[in-house]
Design a protein around this motif. Structure first.
Motif, PDB file in Angstrom:
ATOM      1  N   GLU A  75      65.423  69.751  69.452  1.00 38.19           N
ATOM      2  CA  GLU A  75      64.991  70.013  70.834  1.00 38.19           C
ATOM      3  C   GLU A  75      64.264  68.806  71.413  1.00 38.19           C
ATOM      4  O   GLU A  75      64.485  68.433  72.565  1.00 38.19           O
ATOM      5  N   ASP A  76      63.404  68.198  70.603  1.00 34.56           N
ATOM      6  CA  ASP A  76      62.680  67.004  71.068  1.00 34.56           C
ATOM      7  C   ASP A  76      63.658  65.887  71.393  1.00 34.56           C
ATOM      8  O   ASP A  76      63.511  65.182  72.397  1.00 34.56           O
ATOM      9  N   LYS A 105      73.797  72.097  76.819  1.00 34.20           N
ATOM     10  CA  LYS A 105      73.606  72.466  78.216  1.00 34.20           C
ATOM     11  C   LYS A 105      72.926  73.841  78.305  1.00 34.20           C
ATOM     12  O   LYS A 105      72.001  74.037  79.079  1.00 34.20           O
ATOM     13  N   ASN A 106      73.409  74.774  77.480  1.00 31.79           N
ATOM     14  CA  ASN A 106      72.826  76.115  77.488  1.00 31.79           C
ATOM     15  C   ASN A 106      71.361  76.089  77.087  1.00 31.79           C
ATOM     16  O   ASN A 106      70.521  76.697  77.742  1.00 31.79           O
ATOM     17  N   ILE A 107      71.069  75.371  75.999  1.00 34.68           N
ATOM     18  CA  ILE A 107      69.693  75.371  75.511  1.00 34.68           C
ATOM     19  C   ILE A 107      68.775  74.640  76.484  1.00 34.68           C
ATOM     20  O   ILE A 107      67.615  74.988  76.648  1.00 34.68           O
ATOM     21  N   TRP A 108      69.354  73.682  77.185  1.00 34.71           N
ATOM     22  CA  TRP A 108      68.557  72.974  78.190  1.00 34.71           C
ATOM     23  C   TRP A 108      68.158  73.943  79.313  1.00 34.71           C
ATOM     24  O   TRP A 108      66.995  74.008  79.712  1.00 34.71           O
ATOM     25  N   HIS A 109      69.142  74.679  79.802  1.00 37.34           N
ATOM     26  CA  HIS A 109      68.858  75.565  80.929  1.00 37.34           C
ATOM     27  C   HIS A 109      68.006  76.774  80.538  1.00 37.34           C
ATOM     28  O   HIS A 109      67.270  77.310  81.367  1.00 37.34           O
ATOM     29  N   THR A 110      68.100  77.200  79.276  1.00 36.08           N
ATOM     30  CA  THR A 110      67.361  78.391  78.891  1.00 36.08           C
ATOM     31  C   THR A 110      65.967  78.069  78.340  1.00 36.08           C
ATOM     32  O   THR A 110      65.000  78.701  78.718  1.00 36.08           O
ATOM     33  N   HIS A 111      65.876  77.053  77.442  1.00 38.15           N
ATOM     34  CA  HIS A 111      64.593  76.762  76.785  1.00 38.15           C
ATOM     35  C   HIS A 111      63.888  75.522  77.324  1.00 38.15           C
ATOM     36  O   HIS A 111      62.745  75.563  77.735  1.00 38.15           O
ATOM     37  N   LEU A 112      64.621  74.421  77.262  1.00 37.92           N
ATOM     38  CA  LEU A 112      63.948  73.119  77.332  1.00 37.92           C
ATOM     39  C   LEU A 112      63.427  72.766  78.719  1.00 37.92           C
ATOM     40  O   LEU A 112      62.374  72.160  78.843  1.00 37.92           O
ATOM     41  N   LYS A 113      64.175  73.159  79.749  1.00 33.68           N
ATOM     42  CA  LYS A 113      63.742  72.862  81.106  1.00 33.68           C
ATOM     43  C   LYS A 113      62.367  73.504  81.343  1.00 33.68           C
ATOM     44  O   LYS A 113      61.480  72.896  81.923  1.00 33.68           O
ATOM     45  N   ASP A 166      56.182  56.218  77.955  1.00 37.58           N
ATOM     46  CA  ASP A 166      56.089  57.589  78.440  1.00 37.58           C
ATOM     47  C   ASP A 166      55.486  58.472  77.357  1.00 37.58           C
ATOM     48  O   ASP A 166      56.080  58.663  76.312  1.00 37.58           O
ATOM     49  N   THR A 167      54.322  58.980  77.619  1.00 40.59           N
ATOM     50  CA  THR A 167      53.648  59.801  76.603  1.00 40.59           C
ATOM     51  C   THR A 167      53.602  61.262  77.004  1.00 40.59           C
ATOM     52  O   THR A 167      52.816  62.024  76.479  1.00 40.59           O
ATOM     53  N   THR A 168      54.442  61.647  77.948  1.00 40.24           N
ATOM     54  CA  THR A 168      54.384  63.032  78.421  1.00 40.24           C
ATOM     55  C   THR A 168      54.982  64.021  77.442  1.00 40.24           C
ATOM     56  O   THR A 168      54.747  65.200  77.534  1.00 40.24           O
ATOM     57  N   ILE A 169      55.776  63.519  76.518  1.00 35.91           N
ATOM     58  CA  ILE A 169      56.425  64.420  75.568  1.00 35.91           C
ATOM     59  C   ILE A 169      55.640  64.388  74.267  1.00 35.91           C
ATOM     60  O   ILE A 169      55.363  63.327  73.738  1.00 35.91           O
ATOM     61  N   ASP A 170      55.310  65.548  73.763  1.00 33.98           N
ATOM     62  CA  ASP A 170      54.486  65.643  72.566  1.00 33.98           C
ATOM     63  C   ASP A 170      54.999  64.795  71.424  1.00 33.98           C
ATOM     64  O   ASP A 170      56.156  64.873  71.048  1.00 33.98           O
TER      65      ASP A 170
END
Length: 252
Positions: A75-76, A105-113, A166-170
């Motif tokens: 996911e990261d 694409k699915n996981i992006w629209h459901t979880h990651l976004k 960019d440090t916005t992502i853990d």
DNA sequence: AACGGACCCAACCGCCTAAAG
DNA sequence: ACTTTAGGCGGTTGGGTCCGT
């Protein structure tokens, strides 16, 4: 005249595939391959169009597909790759073995976004701004790069380039390099910052820090994504000063 | 237990590009 | 050079499932 006419689009089945159809498709492809999707359904005895067969195989039946939940690491990686590549799902999938563009694409629209939105929330910004301040403090030396404290990124430039941390992502740091025409700022980054330190291996590289520690990274276009669960300021600072000329090294 | 909204994900749709004819 | 199609892709849909009330 163009190519031979396409498959007759009448009386072809649509909708979800049943088990029997899956078995027919699997056994046909295992035996004959899939060099011609258009001809495949007729030869295999399926009442589907070639496009539907291709989709079913590519997104579901192919043995190369890794089924099951995405790991946090995956996911990261998707989040980082999406930041670099945008909605180019197939390009992202090409860098995640066993995953399909459709799945991503699915996981992006459901979880990651949603997850990304959370990262960019005021609470999260506060959390990350601590990290940014740490970087700010450690690199604040003569001729050192400077940091934009009002944003979630860190910048350093020479006459030809700008780097954005960019440090916005853990727990991950994305380093972007872009062309820049201004020469009024900061310290120099030479070519070795981006290339000499990186040993390429299937798009993945290893970044070596001053004290010899290796971190896996991914180079795409003008960006380097450091894949590491626990990026600490020592690492970032060491990575940085390796290519910089600091007269005095500030305390962390 | 019943209902409704949120979520998930496989499959479809339509567009684009490269290649065949 | 042009037309037509296959293959590939991203956007979208809709049926099934989950979950809270």
């Amino acid at each position: 005249m163009g190519r031979a006419p396409c498959c007759e689009k009448t009386s072809l089945k649509k909708g979800p595939w049943d088990h029997e159809e899956d078995q027919i498709l699997i056994s046909y492809i295992n035996k004959n391959g899939h060099s011609n999707w258009r001809a495949l359904p007729k030869q295999a005895g399926l009442l589907r169009c070639g496009k539907s067969c291709r989709l079913r195989w590519m997104n579901y039946l192919s043995p190369d597909i890794k089924r099951g939940n995405f790991t946090k690491e995956e996911e990261d990686n998707i989040i980082n790759l999406h930041e670099i590549l945008g909605n180019r799902w197939s390009a992202i999938a090409a860098r995640l073995p066993g995953r399909t563009g459709n799945e991503i694409k699915n996981i992006w629209h459901t979880h990651l976004k949603k997850r990304l939105k959370d990262y960019q929330s005021p609470q999260s910004f506060k959390r990350h701004s601590k990290k940014i301040n740490q970087i700010n403090n450690c690199i604040h030396a003569p001729n050192s790069p400077e940091i934009s404290s009002s944003e979630t990124s860190v910048m350093t430039t020479d006459s030809s380039s700008i780097a954005t941390f960019d440090t916005t992502i853990d727990d991950q740091v994305v380093i972007n390099q872009e062309e820049m025409d201004s020469s009024e700022y900061f310290a120099k980054i030479d070519e070795s910052f981006w290339t000499d330190e990186l040993a390429t291996e299937n798009n993945f590289n290893f970044v070596t820090t001053m004290d010899g520690e290796e971190f896996q990274s991914l180079d795409i276009f003008n960006s380097t994504t450091i894949m590491e669960d626990d990026i600490d300021m020592d690492f970032l600072f060491n990575f940085f000063i390796k290519t910089e000329e600091f007269s005095e090294l500030p305390e962390l």
